[in-house]
Design a protein around this motif. Structure first.
Motif, PDB file in Angstrom:
ATOM      1  N   TYR A   1       0.814  -1.218   0.000  1.00 15.23           N
ATOM      2  CA  TYR A   1       0.000   0.000   0.000  1.00 15.23           C
ATOM      3  C   TYR A   1       0.850   1.272   0.000  1.00 15.23           C
ATOM      4  O   TYR A   1       0.317   2.366   0.137  1.00 15.23           O
ATOM      5  N   ALA A   2       2.174   1.098  -0.119  1.00 10.38           N
ATOM      6  CA  ALA A   2       3.068   2.243   0.034  1.00 10.38           C
ATOM      7  C   ALA A   2       2.711   3.378  -0.925  1.00 10.38           C
ATOM      8  O   ALA A   2       2.729   4.548  -0.550  1.00 10.38           O
ATOM      9  N   GLY A   3       2.382   3.018  -2.159  1.00 14.55           N
ATOM     10  CA  GLY A   3       2.055   4.039  -3.150  1.00 14.55           C
ATOM     11  C   GLY A   3       0.847   4.846  -2.720  1.00 14.55           C
ATOM     12  O   GLY A   3       0.815   6.073  -2.859  1.00 14.55           O
ATOM     13  N   VAL A   4      -0.143   4.150  -2.163  1.00 19.64           N
ATOM     14  CA  VAL A   4      -1.355   4.829  -1.713  1.00 19.64           C
ATOM     15  C   VAL A   4      -1.022   5.725  -0.520  1.00 19.64           C
ATOM     16  O   VAL A   4      -1.419   6.891  -0.448  1.00 19.64           O
ATOM     17  N   GLU A   5      -0.242   5.139   0.400  1.00 16.71           N
ATOM     18  CA  GLU A   5       0.098   5.873   1.623  1.00 16.71           C
ATOM     19  C   GLU A   5       0.930   7.115   1.309  1.00 16.71           C
ATOM     20  O   GLU A   5       0.808   8.132   1.991  1.00 16.71           O
ATOM     21  N   ALA A   6       1.815   6.975   0.309  1.00 13.87           N
ATOM     22  CA  ALA A   6       2.719   8.084   0.005  1.00 13.87           C
ATOM     23  C   ALA A   6       2.053   9.139  -0.880  1.00 13.87           C
ATOM     24  O   ALA A   6       2.663  10.149  -1.207  1.00 13.87           O
ATOM     25  N   SER A   7       0.813   8.895  -1.275  1.00 11.67           N
ATOM     26  CA  SER A   7       0.141   9.831  -2.175  1.00 11.67           C
ATOM     27  C   SER A   7      -0.042  11.185  -1.512  1.00 11.67           C
ATOM     28  O   SER A   7      -0.271  11.268  -0.304  1.00 11.67           O
ATOM     29  N   SER A   8       0.058  12.196  -2.344  1.00 12.24           N
ATOM     30  CA  SER A   8      -0.124  13.549  -1.813  1.00 12.24           C
ATOM     31  C   SER A   8      -1.570  13.968  -2.028  1.00 12.24           C
ATOM     32  O   SER A   8      -2.121  13.769  -3.121  1.00 12.24           O
ATOM     33  N   PRO A   9      -2.188  14.585  -1.047  1.00 13.64           N
ATOM     34  CA  PRO A   9      -3.567  15.065  -1.238  1.00 13.64           C
ATOM     35  C   PRO A   9      -3.616  16.236  -2.221  1.00 13.64           C
ATOM     36  O   PRO A   9      -4.681  16.620  -2.673  1.00 13.64           O
TER      37      PRO A   9
ATOM     38  N   TYR B   1       6.327  16.850  -7.797  1.00 15.24           N
ATOM     39  CA  TYR B   1       6.819  15.876  -6.808  1.00 15.24           C
ATOM     40  C   TYR B   1       7.962  16.486  -5.991  1.00 15.24           C
ATOM     41  O   TYR B   1       9.130  16.110  -6.166  1.00 15.24           O
ATOM     42  N   PRO B   2       7.632  17.406  -5.092  1.00 10.72           N
ATOM     43  CA  PRO B   2       8.706  18.065  -4.319  1.00 10.72           C
ATOM     44  C   PRO B   2       9.414  17.096  -3.372  1.00 10.72           C
ATOM     45  O   PRO B   2      10.480  17.428  -2.834  1.00 10.72           O
ATOM     46  N   GLU B   3       8.835  15.905  -3.153  1.00 12.34           N
ATOM     47  CA  GLU B   3       9.479  14.926  -2.269  1.00 12.34           C
ATOM     48  C   GLU B   3      10.679  14.253  -2.933  1.00 12.34           C
ATOM     49  O   GLU B   3      11.414  13.524  -2.288  1.00 12.34           O
ATOM     50  N   PHE B   4      10.857  14.485  -4.248  1.00 13.25           N
ATOM     51  CA  PHE B   4      12.055  14.010  -4.958  1.00 13.25           C
ATOM     52  C   PHE B   4      13.045  15.177  -4.931  1.00 13.25           C
ATOM     53  O   PHE B   4      12.868  16.153  -5.668  1.00 13.25           O
TER      54      PHE B   4
ATOM     55  N   THR C   1     -10.401  11.889 -13.925  1.00 12.69           N
ATOM     56  CA  THR C   1      -9.494  12.535 -12.974  1.00 12.69           C
ATOM     57  C   THR C   1      -9.853  12.082 -11.568  1.00 12.69           C
ATOM     58  O   THR C   1     -11.028  12.043 -11.191  1.00 12.69           O
ATOM     59  N   GLU C   2      -8.837  11.734 -10.841  1.00 11.33           N
ATOM     60  CA  GLU C   2      -9.060  11.280  -9.453  1.00 11.33           C
ATOM     61  C   GLU C   2      -7.850  11.664  -8.620  1.00 11.33           C
ATOM     62  O   GLU C   2      -6.811  12.070  -9.163  1.00 11.33           O
ATOM     63  N   THR C   3      -7.993  11.517  -7.320  1.00  5.46           N
ATOM     64  CA  THR C   3      -6.855  11.841  -6.452  1.00  5.46           C
ATOM     65  C   THR C   3      -5.753  10.811  -6.699  1.00  5.46           C
ATOM     66  O   THR C   3      -6.032   9.689  -7.162  1.00  5.46           O
ATOM     67  N   GLU C   4      -4.546  11.178  -6.347  1.00  2.00           N
ATOM     68  CA  GLU C   4      -3.430  10.260  -6.556  1.00  2.00           C
ATOM     69  C   GLU C   4      -3.644   8.968  -5.761  1.00  2.00           C
ATOM     70  O   GLU C   4      -3.332   7.872  -6.238  1.00  2.00           O
ATOM     71  N   ALA C   5      -4.216   9.126  -4.538  1.00  2.58           N
ATOM     72  CA  ALA C   5      -4.446   7.950  -3.692  1.00  2.58           C
ATOM     73  C   ALA C   5      -5.403   6.977  -4.394  1.00  2.58           C
ATOM     74  O   ALA C   5      -5.173   5.765  -4.426  1.00  2.58           O
ATOM     75  N   ALA C   6      -6.490   7.540  -4.967  1.00  4.11           N
ATOM     76  CA  ALA C   6      -7.467   6.684  -5.656  1.00  4.11           C
ATOM     77  C   ALA C   6      -6.834   6.014  -6.877  1.00  4.11           C
ATOM     78  O   ALA C   6      -7.094   4.846  -7.168  1.00  4.11           O
ATOM     79  N   PHE C   7      -5.987   6.773  -7.572  1.00  2.00           N
ATOM     80  CA  PHE C   7      -5.296   6.252  -8.754  1.00  2.00           C
ATOM     81  C   PHE C   7      -4.401   5.070  -8.362  1.00  2.00           C
ATOM     82  O   PHE C   7      -4.429   4.006  -8.984  1.00  2.00           O
ATOM     83  N   GLN C   8      -3.626   5.257  -7.278  1.00  2.00           N
ATOM     84  CA  GLN C   8      -2.731   4.181  -6.801  1.00  2.00           C
ATOM     85  C   GLN C   8      -3.528   2.977  -6.329  1.00  2.00           C
ATOM     86  O   GLN C   8      -3.159   1.830  -6.541  1.00  2.00           O
TER      87      GLN C   8
ATOM     88  N   LYS D   1      11.585   8.068   4.271  1.00  2.00           N
ATOM     89  CA  LYS D   1      11.565   6.663   3.857  1.00  2.00           C
ATOM     90  C   LYS D   1      10.233   6.196   3.275  1.00  2.00           C
ATOM     91  O   LYS D   1      10.122   5.065   2.804  1.00  2.00           O
ATOM     92  N   THR D   2       9.231   7.076   3.290  1.00  2.00           N
ATOM     93  CA  THR D   2       7.960   6.687   2.659  1.00  2.00           C
ATOM     94  C   THR D   2       7.962   7.011   1.166  1.00  2.00           C
ATOM     95  O   THR D   2       6.994   6.727   0.465  1.00  2.00           O
ATOM     96  N   VAL D   3       9.037   7.661   0.703  1.00  2.00           N
ATOM     97  CA  VAL D   3       9.092   8.065  -0.709  1.00  2.00           C
ATOM     98  C   VAL D   3       9.927   7.048  -1.502  1.00  2.00           C
ATOM     99  O   VAL D   3      10.994   6.622  -1.058  1.00  2.00           O
TER     100      VAL D   3
END
Lengths: 224, 386
Positions: free
Chosen positions: B43-51, B114-117, B238-245, B176-178
């Motif tokens: 679920y990491a991709g979902v968890e790491a999704s940005s709102p 993706y500012p987390e990169f 179009t959907e949120t990143e979390a929904a997409f993941q 570490k979540t990225v």
């Protein structure tokens, strides 16, 4: 004349085994003065231990009244009864019933953990009790490192550590050789005479009964 | 002596039995921790999704492209900060088993989205300038020994041909979540080749990443985007990143459910192991509890003694299990390519779950022995022959 410590009025006790009601004690009345050393004798199944248990507040009668030190023991609930026992009664069992993982010191300290005494005060009580029974040099020994007589002496130290009013002993010499039994009886006699402890002792042993001031016999649940 | 000392002495009365019980709990907790970590990684991709991120894809399927021209129209929607586009490139590096995410991206906008990169400014400058430059994640760089200036040759499959990318930047994941195992290169580089070799595929993007200023506007903006392209040749979803993941892992839902189920079965096993030990232990000590009651120990104190003993064993087992989980997860990370599970670590919530479960199991395992000890009368207890 000594004050009455134990007053038993017309108590009866029966146990239920499956569908059978088995009477154990029938209409017993007994008065034990303060400072008494009472021996209870009788054949097996006569109700000696049951009577002792009722006096000590670890069982309740079906009928009648037991007053110990002014307290109607049968009227107390389990929690109050536990507190009352911790404060007023010292138990000595036939098979010592020490906790095997605890040292002699820790076994004697066990009932003191229920009091508000500080660690130092508890230490003083434990050391005194073990000195009285002559085991000051065995404090750190575990039960399995002691002889039967020594184990029973630790059990007696545990019984007197809280300085209770009443000592009850259920066949305290029943599991001991002659010499150890004699030592235990002498110790009980000393606790009665020197420390003014009231003792109620159940025994089969006539030599043990000789140490008692008074001996009462029970037969088929009736006091003779 | 304090009661806690008595608890420890009682707990280790049968050293072998207690040690085996603790070991059993430790193994079960390790398995629990490991399974939870796998589920978490899934679920990491979902968890790491940005709102703050929305994903716009072709409404028919993710595999169908969208026109490059949509970008400007999406940018005009109020509340949209940045619009980036990406294509799944895939390809084969060394061999097919060497999997990591390789994507053609709108580099400048993607790094904003993706500012987390985190890319060092001097590397970023060169990366943006060179057409065949690429940026790789720090974990990927470690895995393959990539250094700045290295050339990564890739044999194209979705986009056929021989491709070469020059590593011009290495991004550090913010935490570490990225995911630190991705590789991005310029979409323009891909599009140039498409214009030459497969003109029909030029100008296509895989999906858009929309960075929005306020997550509360996500629903409104999603609707607005999809409305823009309604009845067009490529309608959007179009959907949120979390929904997409979430959509990506939906197909594996049953496996995840099974893993979750297994992890809770393990809790049940712990309870049975500990319950068995506690029942045996309490039964053996029926007479001792009667003696303690005789000495004046109330029901409450007996409950504390039995529950305390059970808790000591369960907590020691859980602690040992969690201590074992860490090296196990580390070892797993060493032997399994990082790109398989880019985010693989024991989450704090796993510790909390294991700890809480240990406490609850400790209490539950003590219930039957407590009930027995409290209900047994002193007289019956003293007569008990074990």
């Amino acid at each position: 004349m000594a004050n009455t410590l134990i007053e038993i009025q017309n108590i009866s006790k029966s146990y239920r085994r499956d569908s059978m009601q088995i009477p154990v004690l029938r209409d017993i009345s007994l008065t034990v003065p303060d400072g008494e050393f009472l021996g209870l004798m009788g054949p097996s199944g006569s109700g000696k231990t049951t009577l002792l248990n009722l006096i000590a507040g670890i069982d309740k009668p079906n009928k009648g009244k037991i007053v110990v030190g002014g307290m109607d023991v049968a009227s107390l609930n389990e929690t109050a009864l536990a507190k009352w026992r911790a404060r007023h009664v010292g138990f000595i069992f036939q098979f010592y019933n020490l906790i095997p993982v605890l040292t002699a010191y820790e076994n004697v300290e066990l009932p003191l953990l229920l009091t508000k005494l500080s660690k130092d005060q508890r230490k003083k009580h434990v050391e005194t009790a073990l000195q009285v029974v002559g085991l000051a040099d065995r404090m750190q020994h575990y039960p399995k490192q002691l002889s039967g007589g020594q184990e029973q002496r630790v059990a007696i130290a545990r019984a007197i550590a809280t300085d209770p009013t009443l000592l009850v002993a259920d066949e305290p010499t029943g599991d001991l050789d002659k010499q150890s039994a004699e030592e235990i009886l002498t110790l009980l006699e000393r606790l009665n005479k020197e420390f003014k402890k009231t003792i109620v002792m159940v025994t089969h042993d006539p030599r043990a009964a000789e140490k008692a001031h008074t001996v009462r016999h029970l037969d088929k649940g009736e006091l003779q | 002596m304090k009661i806690i000392k008595l608890l420890f002495k009682n707990s280790f009365r049968h050293k072998l039995r207690t040690t085996l019980t603790i070991l059993g709990i430790a193994i079960a907790v390790t398995a629990f921790g490991f399974l939870r970590t796998v589920v978490t990684a899934w679920y990491a991709g979902v968890e790491a999704s940005s709102p703050n991120r929305l994903i716009t894809r072709n409404s028919v399927s993710f595999i169908f492209p969208l026109p490059y021209a949509y970008k400007e129209r999406i940018e005009r929607i109020p509340g949209v900060e940045t619009v980036a586009y990406m294509n799944w490139f895939q390809g084969v590096y060394i061999d097919k088993s060497q999997f990591f995410a390789r994507m053609a991206v709108d580099m400048e906008a993607s790094l904003k989205a993706y500012p987390e990169f985190i890319v060092p400014p001097e590397q970023k400058e060169i990366l943006l300038r060179e057409r065949n430059a690429c940026v790789v994640g720090a974990d990927l760089a470690v895995q393959y020994g990539f250094e700045i200036g290295d050339v990564i040759p890739i044999e194209g499959d979705i986009y056929p041909g021989e491709w070469e990318f020059v590593v011009r930047a290495i991004y550090q994941p913010r935490d570490k979540t990225v995911d630190g195992t991705q590789m991005w290169f310029h979409w323009e580089y891909l599009d140039e080749r498409m214009k030459q070799d497969m003109p029909g595929r030029a100008g296509d993007v895989g999906w858009y990443v929309i960075r929005i200023s306020n997550p509360a506007d996500a629903a409104r903006i999603s609707e607005a985007v999809d409305e823009q392209f309604k009845n067009s040749r490529a309608e959007t979803k179009t959907e949120t990143e979390a929904a997409f993941q979430q959509g990506f892992i939906a197909g594996t839902g049953l496996i995840i459910q099974l893993l979750n189920f297994l992890s809770f079965i393990i809790i049940g096993i712990i309870m049975l192991v500990l319950g068995n030990t506690m029942i045996m232990s309490a039964r053996e000590r029926t007479k001792e509890y009667a003696v303690l009651k005789t000495l004046g120990f109330s029901g409450g104190r007996l409950i504390s003694l039995i529950a305390g003993e059970s808790l000591i064993i369960s907590v020691l087992g859980a602690a040992a299990g969690l201590l074992l989980t860490l090296p196990l997860v580390e070892m797993f990370s060493l032997f399994v390519p990082k790109s398989w599970f880019p985010i693989f670590y024991v989450e704090p919530v796993t510790y909390v779950l294991a700890g809480t479960s240990a406490v609850l199991v400790g209490i539950a395992a003590a219930l039957f022995p407590i009930q027995r000890a409290v209900k047994t009368s002193i007289v019956d207890g003293l007569r008990f022959v074990g």
